[in-house]
Design a protein around this motif. Structure first.
Motif, PDB file in Angstrom:
ATOM      1  N   ARG A   6       0.836  -1.207   0.000  1.00 26.61           N
ATOM      2  CA  ARG A   6       0.000   0.000   0.000  1.00 26.61           C
ATOM      3  C   ARG A   6       0.872   1.258   0.000  1.00 26.61           C
ATOM      4  O   ARG A   6       0.577   2.224  -0.703  1.00 26.61           O
ATOM      5  CB  ARG A   6      -0.925  -0.001   1.211  1.00 26.61           C
ATOM      6  CG  ARG A   6      -1.801   1.226   1.319  1.00 26.61           C
ATOM      7  CD  ARG A   6      -2.746   1.177   2.512  1.00 26.61           C
ATOM      8  NE  ARG A   6      -3.619   0.024   2.430  1.00 26.61           N
ATOM      9  CZ  ARG A   6      -3.741  -0.893   3.399  1.00 26.61           C
ATOM     10  NH1 ARG A   6      -3.066  -0.776   4.514  1.00 26.61           N
ATOM     11  NH2 ARG A   6      -4.558  -1.902   3.259  1.00 26.61           N
ATOM     12  N   CYS A   7       1.965   1.241   0.759  1.00 28.10           N
ATOM     13  CA  CYS A   7       2.845   2.413   0.821  1.00 28.10           C
ATOM     14  C   CYS A   7       4.111   2.262  -0.023  1.00 28.10           C
ATOM     15  O   CYS A   7       4.560   3.230  -0.629  1.00 28.10           O
ATOM     16  CB  CYS A   7       3.258   2.678   2.269  1.00 28.10           C
ATOM     17  SG  CYS A   7       1.864   3.096   3.343  1.00 28.10           S
ATOM     18  N   HIS A   8       4.686   1.058  -0.024  1.00 22.67           N
ATOM     19  CA  HIS A   8       5.958   0.853  -0.715  1.00 22.67           C
ATOM     20  C   HIS A   8       5.783   0.419  -2.161  1.00 22.67           C
ATOM     21  O   HIS A   8       6.768   0.256  -2.868  1.00 22.67           O
ATOM     22  CB  HIS A   8       6.817  -0.159   0.048  1.00 22.67           C
ATOM     23  CG  HIS A   8       7.285   0.362   1.369  1.00 22.67           C
ATOM     24  ND1 HIS A   8       8.337   1.244   1.482  1.00 22.67           N
ATOM     25  CD2 HIS A   8       6.830   0.146   2.622  1.00 22.67           C
ATOM     26  CE1 HIS A   8       8.506   1.543   2.758  1.00 22.67           C
ATOM     27  NE2 HIS A   8       7.615   0.894   3.475  1.00 22.67           N
ATOM     28  N   GLY A   9       4.544   0.241  -2.599  1.00 24.77           N
ATOM     29  CA  GLY A   9       4.257  -0.055  -3.991  1.00 24.77           C
ATOM     30  C   GLY A   9       4.270  -1.526  -4.339  1.00 24.77           C
ATOM     31  O   GLY A   9       4.945  -2.333  -3.700  1.00 24.77           O
ATOM     32  N   VAL A  10       3.503  -1.858  -5.358  1.00 28.04           N
ATOM     33  CA  VAL A  10       3.474  -3.219  -5.870  1.00 28.04           C
ATOM     34  C   VAL A  10       4.862  -3.520  -6.421  1.00 28.04           C
ATOM     35  O   VAL A  10       5.456  -2.688  -7.110  1.00 28.04           O
ATOM     36  CB  VAL A  10       2.395  -3.369  -6.963  1.00 28.04           C
ATOM     37  CG1 VAL A  10       2.433  -4.765  -7.570  1.00 28.04           C
ATOM     38  CG2 VAL A  10       1.022  -3.062  -6.388  1.00 28.04           C
ATOM     39  N   ASN A  11       5.403  -4.669  -6.093  1.00 29.38           N
ATOM     40  CA  ASN A  11       6.756  -5.061  -6.510  1.00 29.38           C
ATOM     41  C   ASN A  11       7.811  -4.048  -6.064  1.00 29.38           C
ATOM     42  O   ASN A  11       8.809  -3.838  -6.735  1.00 29.38           O
ATOM     43  CB  ASN A  11       6.830  -5.291  -8.017  1.00 29.38           C
ATOM     44  CG  ASN A  11       5.968  -6.439  -8.440  1.00 29.38           C
ATOM     45  OD1 ASN A  11       5.884  -7.451  -7.744  1.00 29.38           O
ATOM     46  ND2 ASN A  11       5.292  -6.303  -9.553  1.00 29.38           N
ATOM     47  N   MET A  12       7.555  -3.385  -4.968  1.00 30.07           N
ATOM     48  CA  MET A  12       8.472  -2.414  -4.360  1.00 30.07           C
ATOM     49  C   MET A  12       8.755  -1.206  -5.239  1.00 30.07           C
ATOM     50  O   MET A  12       9.785  -0.554  -5.106  1.00 30.07           O
ATOM     51  CB  MET A  12       9.769  -3.098  -3.922  1.00 30.07           C
ATOM     52  CG  MET A  12       9.563  -3.957  -2.711  1.00 30.07           C
ATOM     53  SD  MET A  12      11.079  -4.697  -2.157  1.00 30.07           S
ATOM     54  CE  MET A  12      10.739  -6.395  -2.596  1.00 30.07           C
ATOM     55  N   VAL A  13       7.868  -0.894  -6.150  1.00 21.61           N
ATOM     56  CA  VAL A  13       7.993   0.310  -6.970  1.00 21.61           C
ATOM     57  C   VAL A  13       7.040   1.332  -6.375  1.00 21.61           C
ATOM     58  O   VAL A  13       5.842   1.289  -6.610  1.00 21.61           O
ATOM     59  CB  VAL A  13       7.658   0.023  -8.454  1.00 21.61           C
ATOM     60  CG1 VAL A  13       7.754   1.296  -9.270  1.00 21.61           C
ATOM     61  CG2 VAL A  13       8.585  -1.048  -9.003  1.00 21.61           C
ATOM     62  N   SER A  14       7.605   2.237  -5.550  1.00 24.95           N
ATOM     63  CA  SER A  14       6.747   3.199  -4.856  1.00 24.95           C
ATOM     64  C   SER A  14       6.592   4.471  -5.680  1.00 24.95           C
ATOM     65  O   SER A  14       7.302   4.700  -6.654  1.00 24.95           O
ATOM     66  CB  SER A  14       7.310   3.523  -3.472  1.00 24.95           C
ATOM     67  OG  SER A  14       8.231   4.565  -3.538  1.00 24.95           O
ATOM     68  N   ASN A  15       5.692   5.300  -5.237  1.00 24.20           N
ATOM     69  CA  ASN A  15       5.436   6.569  -5.923  1.00 24.20           C
ATOM     70  C   ASN A  15       6.372   7.671  -5.439  1.00 24.20           C
ATOM     71  O   ASN A  15       6.190   8.826  -5.773  1.00 24.20           O
ATOM     72  CB  ASN A  15       3.983   6.987  -5.731  1.00 24.20           C
ATOM     73  CG  ASN A  15       3.636   7.197  -4.274  1.00 24.20           C
ATOM     74  OD1 ASN A  15       4.510   7.190  -3.402  1.00 24.20           O
ATOM     75  ND2 ASN A  15       2.365   7.376  -3.987  1.00 24.20           N
ATOM     76  N   GLY A  16       7.353   7.317  -4.643  1.00 23.79           N
ATOM     77  CA  GLY A  16       8.304   8.298  -4.135  1.00 23.79           C
ATOM     78  C   GLY A  16       7.945   8.840  -2.771  1.00 23.79           C
ATOM     79  O   GLY A  16       8.741   9.542  -2.148  1.00 23.79           O
ATOM     80  N   ALA A  17       6.751   8.550  -2.282  1.00 23.64           N
ATOM     81  CA  ALA A  17       6.316   9.056  -0.985  1.00 23.64           C
ATOM     82  C   ALA A  17       6.882   8.219   0.164  1.00 23.64           C
ATOM     83  O   ALA A  17       6.900   8.661   1.303  1.00 23.64           O
ATOM     84  CB  ALA A  17       4.789   9.066  -0.911  1.00 23.64           C
ATOM     85  N   SER A  18       7.349   7.018  -0.128  1.00 26.34           N
ATOM     86  CA  SER A  18       7.916   6.163   0.912  1.00 26.34           C
ATOM     87  C   SER A  18       9.271   5.626   0.458  1.00 26.34           C
ATOM     88  O   SER A  18       9.651   5.766  -0.704  1.00 26.34           O
ATOM     89  CB  SER A  18       6.962   5.009   1.231  1.00 26.34           C
ATOM     90  OG  SER A  18       6.748   4.224   0.080  1.00 26.34           O
ATOM     91  N   PHE A  19       9.976   5.021   1.383  1.00 22.87           N
ATOM     92  CA  PHE A  19      11.320   4.512   1.114  1.00 22.87           C
ATOM     93  C   PHE A  19      11.287   3.462   0.005  1.00 22.87           C
ATOM     94  O   PHE A  19      10.423   2.593  -0.009  1.00 22.87           O
ATOM     95  CB  PHE A  19      11.889   3.900   2.397  1.00 22.87           C
ATOM     96  CG  PHE A  19      13.320   3.483   2.281  1.00 22.87           C
ATOM     97  CD1 PHE A  19      14.338   4.410   2.402  1.00 22.87           C
ATOM     98  CD2 PHE A  19      13.647   2.165   2.033  1.00 22.87           C
ATOM     99  CE1 PHE A  19      15.669   4.027   2.294  1.00 22.87           C
ATOM    100  CE2 PHE A  19      14.973   1.771   1.929  1.00 22.87           C
ATOM    101  CZ  PHE A  19      15.982   2.706   2.060  1.00 22.87           C
ATOM    102  N   ASP A  20      12.241   3.550  -0.923  1.00 20.51           N
ATOM    103  CA  ASP A  20      12.359   2.583  -2.009  1.00 20.51           C
ATOM    104  C   ASP A  20      13.078   1.351  -1.465  1.00 20.51           C
ATOM    105  O   ASP A  20      14.296   1.345  -1.302  1.00 20.51           O
ATOM    106  CB  ASP A  20      13.142   3.191  -3.176  1.00 20.51           C
ATOM    107  CG  ASP A  20      13.222   2.265  -4.379  1.00 20.51           C
ATOM    108  OD1 ASP A  20      12.913   1.058  -4.250  1.00 20.51           O
ATOM    109  OD2 ASP A  20      13.609   2.736  -5.450  1.00 20.51           O
ATOM    110  N   LEU A  21      12.330   0.310  -1.164  1.00 21.43           N
ATOM    111  CA  LEU A  21      12.896  -0.888  -0.555  1.00 21.43           C
ATOM    112  C   LEU A  21      13.862  -1.623  -1.467  1.00 21.43           C
ATOM    113  O   LEU A  21      14.693  -2.407  -0.989  1.00 21.43           O
ATOM    114  CB  LEU A  21      11.779  -1.832  -0.106  1.00 21.43           C
ATOM    115  CG  LEU A  21      10.961  -1.326   1.076  1.00 21.43           C
ATOM    116  CD1 LEU A  21       9.774  -2.241   1.337  1.00 21.43           C
ATOM    117  CD2 LEU A  21      11.825  -1.189   2.311  1.00 21.43           C
TER     118      LEU A  21
END
Length: 114
Positions: free
Chosen positions: A51-66
């Protein structure tokens, strides 16, 4: 044996051989401990983190890029998950030890090399 069956068997053999010789990032992850598995980690990530870190860890930049999380900093990862960090909530006792280890397996397998 008919040619179609021979080709099908050859395709299955090639797929199995490729799976053994060319493992994906999850298979290259560190050896699981206890009941930990990258498959469980993916499921937990999808349920709690995507929800925050993005599907497949591709975030929208609002959270840490795992995907950039250092693989040698597992303790930092576990501390961030259990205690929270900045806008990230503390998941505390939400995850059992094997679930936390599974989540780490999934994240660390997908992380870029240093």
């Amino acid at each position: 044996m008919p040619a179609a069956m021979t080709r099908a068997r050859a395709a299955v053999f090639a797929a199995l051989l490729a799976a053994v010789l060319l493992p994906g990032p999850v298979a290259r992850a560190q050896a699981p401990e206890g009941g930990a598995s990258a498959a469980l980690g993916r499921s937990l990530y999808t349920s709690y983190c995507a929800r925050c870190h993005g599907v497949n860890m591709v975030s929208n930049g609002a959270s840490f890029d795992l995907r950039s999380f250092p693989k040698e900093q597992r303790e930092r990862f576990e501390r961030s998950v259990t205690q929270g960090l900045r806008a990230m909530p503390a998941w505390g006792s939400t995850f059992q030890p094997d679930e936390l280890a599974s989540l780490w397996l999934f994240v660390s397998a997908a992380a870029s090399p240093p």
